[in-house]
Design a protein around this motif. Structure first.
Motif, PDB file in Angstrom:
ATOM      1  N   HIS A   1      -0.718  24.591  -9.249  1.00 41.02           N
ATOM      2  CA  HIS A   1      -1.043  23.246  -9.986  1.00 41.02           C
ATOM      3  C   HIS A   1       0.308  23.158  -9.144  1.00 41.02           C
ATOM      4  O   HIS A   1       0.131  21.611  -8.713  1.00 41.02           O
ATOM      5  N   ASP A   2       1.871  23.089  -9.152  1.00 46.01           N
ATOM      6  CA  ASP A   2       2.398  22.871  -8.682  1.00 46.01           C
ATOM      7  C   ASP A   2       2.538  22.382  -7.211  1.00 46.01           C
ATOM      8  O   ASP A   2       2.955  21.557  -6.485  1.00 46.01           O
ATOM      9  N   VAL A   3       2.077  23.532  -6.767  1.00 48.29           N
ATOM     10  CA  VAL A   3       2.409  23.885  -5.261  1.00 48.29           C
ATOM     11  C   VAL A   3       1.065  23.315  -4.585  1.00 48.29           C
ATOM     12  O   VAL A   3       1.641  22.436  -3.680  1.00 48.29           O
ATOM     13  N   LEU A   4       0.239  23.083  -5.368  1.00 49.26           N
ATOM     14  CA  LEU A   4      -0.942  22.413  -4.790  1.00 49.26           C
ATOM     15  C   LEU A   4      -0.553  21.106  -4.120  1.00 49.26           C
ATOM     16  O   LEU A   4      -0.316  19.410  -3.908  1.00 49.26           O
ATOM     17  N   ASP A   5      -0.186  20.389  -5.879  1.00 42.63           N
ATOM     18  CA  ASP A   5       0.667  18.972  -5.749  1.00 42.63           C
ATOM     19  C   ASP A   5       1.780  18.932  -4.331  1.00 42.63           C
ATOM     20  O   ASP A   5       1.621  17.674  -3.987  1.00 42.63           O
ATOM     21  N   GLN A   6       2.503  18.849  -4.548  1.00 42.83           N
ATOM     22  CA  GLN A   6       3.214  19.409  -2.915  1.00 42.83           C
ATOM     23  C   GLN A   6       2.262  19.581  -1.611  1.00 42.83           C
ATOM     24  O   GLN A   6       3.032  18.135  -1.312  1.00 42.83           O
ATOM     25  N   MET A   7       1.637  20.591  -1.752  1.00 45.26           N
ATOM     26  CA  MET A   7       0.813  20.383  -0.349  1.00 45.26           C
ATOM     27  C   MET A   7       0.067  19.107  -0.043  1.00 45.26           C
ATOM     28  O   MET A   7      -0.133  18.400   0.774  1.00 45.26           O
ATOM     29  N   VAL A   8      -0.758  18.400  -1.171  1.00 48.96           N
ATOM     30  CA  VAL A   8      -1.250  17.215  -0.972  1.00 48.96           C
ATOM     31  C   VAL A   8      -0.288  16.345  -0.375  1.00 48.96           C
ATOM     32  O   VAL A   8      -0.681  15.456   0.517  1.00 48.96           O
ATOM     33  N   ALA A   9       0.927  16.278  -1.167  1.00 46.42           N
ATOM     34  CA  ALA A   9       1.850  15.174  -0.942  1.00 46.42           C
ATOM     35  C   ALA A   9       2.302  14.913   0.567  1.00 46.42           C
ATOM     36  O   ALA A   9       2.840  14.251   0.755  1.00 46.42           O
TER      37      ALA A   9
ATOM     38  N   HIS B   1       1.129  -1.813  -0.072  1.00 46.62           N
ATOM     39  CA  HIS B   1      -0.142  -0.013   0.017  1.00 46.62           C
ATOM     40  C   HIS B   1       0.626   1.342  -0.140  1.00 46.62           C
ATOM     41  O   HIS B   1       1.477   1.506   0.780  1.00 46.62           O
ATOM     42  N   PRO B   2       0.426   2.586  -1.170  1.00 49.24           N
ATOM     43  CA  PRO B   2       0.929   3.987  -0.452  1.00 49.24           C
ATOM     44  C   PRO B   2       1.297   4.121   0.416  1.00 49.24           C
ATOM     45  O   PRO B   2       0.229   4.139   1.166  1.00 49.24           O
ATOM     46  N   THR B   3       2.821   4.583   1.105  1.00 45.67           N
ATOM     47  CA  THR B   3       3.095   5.061   2.434  1.00 45.67           C
ATOM     48  C   THR B   3       2.055   6.239   2.200  1.00 45.67           C
ATOM     49  O   THR B   3       1.429   7.361   1.216  1.00 45.67           O
ATOM     50  N   VAL B   4       1.051   6.811   3.887  1.00 49.47           N
ATOM     51  CA  VAL B   4       0.447   7.881   3.735  1.00 49.47           C
ATOM     52  C   VAL B   4       0.621   8.912   4.632  1.00 49.47           C
ATOM     53  O   VAL B   4       0.536   8.488   5.959  1.00 49.47           O
ATOM     54  N   PRO B   5       0.683   9.778   4.233  1.00 49.40           N
ATOM     55  CA  PRO B   5       1.215  10.986   5.154  1.00 49.40           C
ATOM     56  C   PRO B   5       0.890  11.575   6.573  1.00 49.40           C
ATOM     57  O   PRO B   5      -0.718  11.078   5.756  1.00 49.40           O
ATOM     58  N   GLN B   6       1.230  11.779   7.831  1.00 47.43           N
ATOM     59  CA  GLN B   6       0.356  12.198   8.391  1.00 47.43           C
ATOM     60  C   GLN B   6      -0.995  13.621   8.070  1.00 47.43           C
ATOM     61  O   GLN B   6      -0.386  14.510   7.244  1.00 47.43           O
TER      62      GLN B   6
ATOM     63  N   GLN C   1      -7.957  28.958 -10.589  1.00 43.50           N
ATOM     64  CA  GLN C   1      -6.628  28.270 -11.126  1.00 43.50           C
ATOM     65  C   GLN C   1      -6.701  26.985  -9.601  1.00 43.50           C
ATOM     66  O   GLN C   1      -6.401  25.531 -10.246  1.00 43.50           O
ATOM     67  N   LEU C   2      -6.560  27.314  -8.977  1.00 44.45           N
ATOM     68  CA  LEU C   2      -6.954  25.970  -7.638  1.00 44.45           C
ATOM     69  C   LEU C   2      -8.324  25.018  -7.915  1.00 44.45           C
ATOM     70  O   LEU C   2      -7.294  24.073  -8.072  1.00 44.45           O
ATOM     71  N   PHE C   3      -9.281  25.645  -8.225  1.00 43.28           N
ATOM     72  CA  PHE C   3      -9.983  24.660  -8.752  1.00 43.28           C
ATOM     73  C   PHE C   3      -9.298  23.844  -9.716  1.00 43.28           C
ATOM     74  O   PHE C   3      -9.742  22.693  -9.849  1.00 43.28           O
ATOM     75  N   ARG C   4      -9.190  24.426 -10.894  1.00 40.28           N
ATOM     76  CA  ARG C   4      -8.299  22.892 -11.696  1.00 40.28           C
ATOM     77  C   ARG C   4      -7.600  22.869 -11.819  1.00 40.28           C
ATOM     78  O   ARG C   4      -7.677  21.174 -11.909  1.00 40.28           O
ATOM     79  N   ALA C   5      -6.562  22.694 -10.479  1.00 36.41           N
ATOM     80  CA  ALA C   5      -5.443  22.009  -9.323  1.00 36.41           C
ATOM     81  C   ALA C   5      -6.459  21.247  -8.886  1.00 36.41           C
ATOM     82  O   ALA C   5      -5.524  19.582  -9.341  1.00 36.41           O
ATOM     83  N   LEU C   6      -7.004  21.440  -8.503  1.00 33.23           N
ATOM     84  CA  LEU C   6      -8.025  20.145  -7.945  1.00 33.23           C
ATOM     85  C   LEU C   6      -8.643  19.252  -8.789  1.00 33.23           C
ATOM     86  O   LEU C   6      -8.587  18.075  -8.188  1.00 33.23           O
ATOM     87  N   MET C   7      -8.789  19.373  -9.862  1.00 32.50           N
ATOM     88  CA  MET C   7      -9.645  18.295 -10.702  1.00 32.50           C
ATOM     89  C   MET C   7      -8.552  17.659 -11.431  1.00 32.50           C
ATOM     90  O   MET C   7      -9.013  16.309 -11.554  1.00 32.50           O
ATOM     91  N   THR C   8      -7.015  17.751 -10.465  1.00 30.62           N
ATOM     92  CA  THR C   8      -5.963  16.799 -11.428  1.00 30.62           C
ATOM     93  C   THR C   8      -6.160  15.106 -10.207  1.00 30.62           C
ATOM     94  O   THR C   8      -4.897  14.958  -9.807  1.00 30.62           O
ATOM     95  N   GLN C   9      -6.406  16.189  -8.842  1.00 32.54           N
ATOM     96  CA  GLN C   9      -5.976  14.972  -7.692  1.00 32.54           C
ATOM     97  C   GLN C   9      -6.967  13.924  -7.618  1.00 32.54           C
ATOM     98  O   GLN C   9      -8.415  14.249  -7.451  1.00 32.54           O
ATOM     99  N   LYS C  10      -6.128  12.498  -7.358  1.00 30.58           N
ATOM    100  CA  LYS C  10      -7.003  11.025  -7.377  1.00 30.58           C
ATOM    101  C   LYS C  10      -7.863  11.363  -5.511  1.00 30.58           C
ATOM    102  O   LYS C  10      -9.266  11.074  -5.513  1.00 30.58           O
ATOM    103  N   TRP C  11      -7.383  12.477  -4.897  1.00 28.28           N
ATOM    104  CA  TRP C  11      -7.787  12.281  -3.402  1.00 28.28           C
ATOM    105  C   TRP C  11      -7.717  13.912  -3.376  1.00 28.28           C
ATOM    106  O   TRP C  11      -7.133  14.733  -2.992  1.00 28.28           O
ATOM    107  N   GLN C  12      -8.810  14.656  -3.505  1.00 28.87           N
ATOM    108  CA  GLN C  12      -8.888  16.163  -3.132  1.00 28.87           C
ATOM    109  C   GLN C  12      -8.723  17.052  -1.879  1.00 28.87           C
ATOM    110  O   GLN C  12      -9.873  15.597  -0.804  1.00 28.87           O
ATOM    111  N   PRO C  13      -8.557  17.298  -1.450  1.00 33.60           N
ATOM    112  CA  PRO C  13      -8.125  18.235  -0.213  1.00 33.60           C
ATOM    113  C   PRO C  13      -9.285  19.737  -0.378  1.00 33.60           C
ATOM    114  O   PRO C  13     -10.365  19.072  -0.983  1.00 33.60           O
TER     115      PRO C  13
END
Length: 342
Positions: free
Chosen positions: A127-135, A10-15, A161-173
């Protein structure tokens, strides 16, 4: 999160963490032709900024605007560039604001808070910063566009732009977007204090509150920006205890042939000089950080127009930037929006 109970594959799930993401307009990566062209192409292709049909606007943009404007804009950026860090002042100041907010937020809410910044155009991208924060584990994010007054071409496109970035997330915050803060008492008090400190006993006959312009048509189509700018000016005047005729509202950065909100700052300050107002100050309440529009346009082009028309004393009042009072305004906004999450 404790991953001990998860299967080995299983992929590691961050805190789980709560994120704070502030957003500003953006900046080119450099003042050379190609950096400027990339930035201007992204900015001027935004339908929120230029809402003409693509078939009509894109040939003009690609054929004429992006051929000439990168040279002139690049020359202007070069005048104000932070050569030590090889970045624009907007980037430097936004980073300083973020660092100040990060220190305050972690002192108040602990290490489970992530604080980052992004730009609507250019880097670091939303997009890039949202990816980093989700990760990093951010399951909840408070999004604060650094625009005191709401406009479709600023606050709305940052949210888009934030909402467009959210569309790329498998697990949206979960996300909360913050309201504009044009009439907050703490923001008005910070503005008034900045005026008092900058004038330092001087008494110019006029204070011009210069806001970024927009087409007049946007107002008639329902954008509240013009009304919010007028209210900010009125509240600032009241906080300073000045008479009504002591502060004027004007608009800068006109682009294209369409009629924009008036009066135009560059024309207005020249007219003031001709009327005998040879000692004025200019403040930019629509900008959360000093940038090309304030450091080069106001303190360069607009100052020159005033002096050429006979003006003698021109005081530019800096943006709030990372002033402690401004950081406190942001923290107050974040406290209101992060409630129940920390």
């Amino acid at each position: 999160m404790n991953n001990d109970h998860l299967p080995s594959d299983h992929p590691t799930v961050p805190q789980a963490k709560t994120g704070i993401l502030i957003a500003n307009l953006g900046t080119p990566d450099g003042y050379d032709y190609w950096s400027m062209r990339r930035y201007l192409n992204e900015f001027l292709s935004d339908k929120r900024v230029i809402d003409l049909p693509s078939w009509k606007w894109q040939p003009i943009l690609k054929g004429m605007v992006l051929t000439k404007r990168p040279f002139t804009s690049g020359a202007n950026y070069k005048l104000i560039w932070n050569e030590e860090r090889n970045e624009s002042p907007l980037m430097t100041i936004t980073r300083q604001q973020t660092e100040a907010l990060r220190n305050r937020a972690r002192a108040e809410w602990g290490d489970s808070i992530e604080v980052e910044f992004c730009m609507r155009y250019g880097n670091p991208s939303t997009h890039d910063v949202l990816d980093q924060m989700v990760a990093a584990g951010c399951r909840r994010i408070v999004f604060l566009p650094l625009y005191p007054q709401y406009a479709g071409a600023t606050s709305a496109t940052a949210n888009d732009q934030l909402f467009r970035a959210l569309m790329t997330q498998k697990w949206q915050p979960s996300v909360r977007t913050c309201d504009p803060y044009f009439d907050r008492p703490d923001y008005i008090a910070a503005l008034a204090d900045s005026v008092t400190r900058a004038l330092d006993g001087k008494s110019p006959s006029k204070l011009v509150a210069s806001y970024h312009g927009m087409p007049q048509r946007y107002l008639t189509e329902g954008d509240p920006y013009h009304c919010q700018c007028q209210k900010t000016t009125r509240l600032l005047r009241e906080a300073l205890g000045w008479d009504e005729d002591r502060i004027d509202t004007s608009f800068q950065s006109v682009f294209g042939r369409e009629e924009w909100l008036r009066p135009y700052t560059v024309e207005h300050v020249a007219e003031l000089a001709k009327q005998g107002h040879t000692d004025i100050a200019v403040i930019s309440p629509a900008f959360a950080a000093d940038c090309i529009e304030t450091l080069e346009e106001i303190n360069g082009e607009i100052r020159e127009a005033f002096e050429h028309a006979g003006g003698k004393n021109f005081t530019y009042i800096p943006c709030l930037n990372d002033d402690a009072a401004h950081i406190e305004v942001m923290m107050n906004i974040l406290r209101e929006n992060i409630g129940g999450w920390v």
